[in-house]
Design a protein around this motif. Structure first.
Motif, PDB file in Angstrom:
ATOM      1  N   LYS A 137       0.828  -1.208   0.000  1.00 37.59           N
ATOM      2  CA  LYS A 137       0.000   0.000   0.000  1.00 37.59           C
ATOM      3  C   LYS A 137       0.863   1.260   0.000  1.00 37.59           C
ATOM      4  O   LYS A 137       1.972   1.281   0.529  1.00 37.59           O
ATOM      5  CB  LYS A 137      -0.937   0.010   1.220  1.00 37.59           C
ATOM      6  N   MET A 138       0.332   2.318  -0.589  1.00 34.76           N
ATOM      7  CA  MET A 138       0.990   3.620  -0.680  1.00 34.76           C
ATOM      8  C   MET A 138       2.412   3.444  -1.220  1.00 34.76           C
ATOM      9  O   MET A 138       2.588   2.823  -2.245  1.00 34.76           O
ATOM     10  CB  MET A 138       0.936   4.329   0.663  1.00 34.76           C
ATOM     11  N   PHE A 139       3.437   3.940  -0.521  1.00 35.12           N
ATOM     12  CA  PHE A 139       4.798   3.818  -1.030  1.00 35.12           C
ATOM     13  C   PHE A 139       5.560   2.662  -0.392  1.00 35.12           C
ATOM     14  O   PHE A 139       6.795   2.632  -0.411  1.00 35.12           O
ATOM     15  CB  PHE A 139       5.560   5.130  -0.831  1.00 35.12           C
ATOM     16  N   GLY A 140       4.848   1.706   0.176  1.00 32.75           N
ATOM     17  CA  GLY A 140       5.505   0.543   0.774  1.00 32.75           C
ATOM     18  C   GLY A 140       6.340  -0.230  -0.224  1.00 32.75           C
ATOM     19  O   GLY A 140       7.370  -0.823   0.124  1.00 32.75           O
ATOM     20  N   SER A 177      18.782  10.365   5.883  1.00 32.25           N
ATOM     21  CA  SER A 177      17.998  10.804   7.037  1.00 32.25           C
ATOM     22  C   SER A 177      16.972  11.825   6.581  1.00 32.25           C
ATOM     23  O   SER A 177      17.119  12.454   5.527  1.00 32.25           O
ATOM     24  CB  SER A 177      18.909  11.414   8.109  1.00 32.25           C
ATOM     25  N   ALA A 178      15.953  12.028   7.395  1.00 24.74           N
ATOM     26  CA  ALA A 178      14.887  12.968   7.056  1.00 24.74           C
ATOM     27  C   ALA A 178      15.380  14.405   7.004  1.00 24.74           C
ATOM     28  O   ALA A 178      14.702  15.273   6.455  1.00 24.74           O
ATOM     29  CB  ALA A 178      13.750  12.848   8.078  1.00 24.74           C
ATOM     30  N   SER A 231      13.251   1.809   8.031  1.00 25.40           N
ATOM     31  CA  SER A 231      13.525   1.364   9.401  1.00 25.40           C
ATOM     32  C   SER A 231      15.003   1.068   9.664  1.00 25.40           C
ATOM     33  O   SER A 231      15.339   0.567  10.732  1.00 25.40           O
ATOM     34  CB  SER A 231      12.709   0.095   9.696  1.00 25.40           C
ATOM     35  N   GLU A 232      15.878   1.390   8.728  1.00 23.82           N
ATOM     36  CA  GLU A 232      17.288   1.047   8.898  1.00 23.82           C
ATOM     37  C   GLU A 232      17.945   1.785  10.055  1.00 23.82           C
ATOM     38  O   GLU A 232      18.832   1.266  10.718  1.00 23.82           O
ATOM     39  CB  GLU A 232      18.061   1.333   7.612  1.00 23.82           C
ATOM     40  N   ALA A 236      15.254   7.300   9.151  1.00 24.91           N
ATOM     41  CA  ALA A 236      15.700   6.838   7.830  1.00 24.91           C
ATOM     42  C   ALA A 236      14.600   7.041   6.790  1.00 24.91           C
ATOM     43  O   ALA A 236      13.409   6.925   7.100  1.00 24.91           O
ATOM     44  CB  ALA A 236      16.095   5.366   7.885  1.00 24.91           C
ATOM     45  N   ARG A 237      15.002   7.350   5.585  1.00 22.47           N
ATOM     46  CA  ARG A 237      14.065   7.519   4.475  1.00 22.47           C
ATOM     47  C   ARG A 237      14.609   6.780   3.245  1.00 22.47           C
ATOM     48  O   ARG A 237      15.803   6.840   2.949  1.00 22.47           O
ATOM     49  CB  ARG A 237      13.884   9.003   4.128  1.00 22.47           C
TER      50      ARG A 237
END
Length: 247
Positions: A137-140, A177-178, A231-232, A236-237
């Motif tokens: 779903k979405m950007f998964g 990173s964000a 989740s790294e 994280a992004r």
């Protein structure tokens, strides 16, 4: 302590433990229900929207999409993934983070364009955001590109606008990173993306050298970035970068 008192204490403890287990079970059940509701809502919205999906040869669907929400500005697809959504453009990057295309509250949110970008995709560098969700779903499905075999075999997509369309050619996936301004601040790259490309080459998990070379040789190149949580590490992004090729 008498046997009666000890027995009473043991009974009370057992009741407390039983009550805690019941509460935990109820909470777990509710969490499962609520999680399923979120995913079902996201699935239902996507299925509703797909009936209005425009094509590069038929863009009249945008008329219907904009009757639903005037903020629909494009339709984006990444081939061989479940990423196939209308793109929203809000007054800021909070507007559609928890709001669906109907304007209703939804934890799954929408796919949306950075508010600092031109909503007609005239910028050299544009950023799309979407929640990271399981079950495709979405950007998964951006996670799929973390597998090198998938990345090498699947490097195309499309961006359809009311007045034109683009073929998308994936040239890199990076983890940042964000707070990474190279990726998340679109303003420096509108006149010259050479430093951004150098950064991506140095930091990419995987890159497509041929597409990067093509991008570097293109007059007035355009890049579209797909971004989602990962989740790294903390903040994280996952970023999938594509070259926009007019069709």
């Amino acid at each position: 302590m008498s046997r009666f008192i000890q027995k009473a204490i043991n009974s009370i403890i057992s009741l407390i433990v039983f009550a805690c287990l019941c509460i935990a079970g109820i909470y777990a059940g509710y969490a499962l229900y609520d999680n399923n509701r979120i995913y079902t809502q996201a699935q239902n919205v996507q299925e509703d929207m797909l009936q209005y999906k425009p094509t590069k040869d038929n863009k009249k669907a945008f008329e219907e999409l904009r009757k639903i929400n005037k903020d629909v500005c494009a339709w984006v697809t990444l081939d061989n993934t479940n990423i196939d959504y209308p793109v929203l453009y809000g007054e800021d990057n909070i507007t559609y983070i928890n709001r669906d295309v109907y304007g209703e509250f939804a934890l799954a949110g929408s796919i949306f364009l950075d508010y600092r970008n031109d909503k007609n995709f005239m910028d050299a560098y544009s950023i799309l955001y979407g929640h990271h969700m399981d079950n495709h779903k979405m950007f998964g499905d951006l996670d799929l590109y973390k597998e090198e075999k998938f990345f090498r075999k699947n490097q195309t997509g499309s961006l359809i606008l009311p007045d034109r369309s683009y073929k998308l050619k994936i040239f890199a996936i990076v983890l940042v990173s964000a707070s990474d301004d190279y990726i998340f601040d679109p303003t420096p790259w509108q006149n010259d993306m050479s430093s951004l490309i150098t950064y991506v080459i140095s930091n990419g998990m995987y890159i497509n050298k041929d597409t990067i070379h093509e991008l570097q040789q293109t007059i007035n190149p355009q890049v579209l970035a797909f971004t989602t949580c990962s989740s790294e590490f903390t903040d994280a992004r996952t970023i999938v970068l594509t070259m926009m090729e007019p069709e």
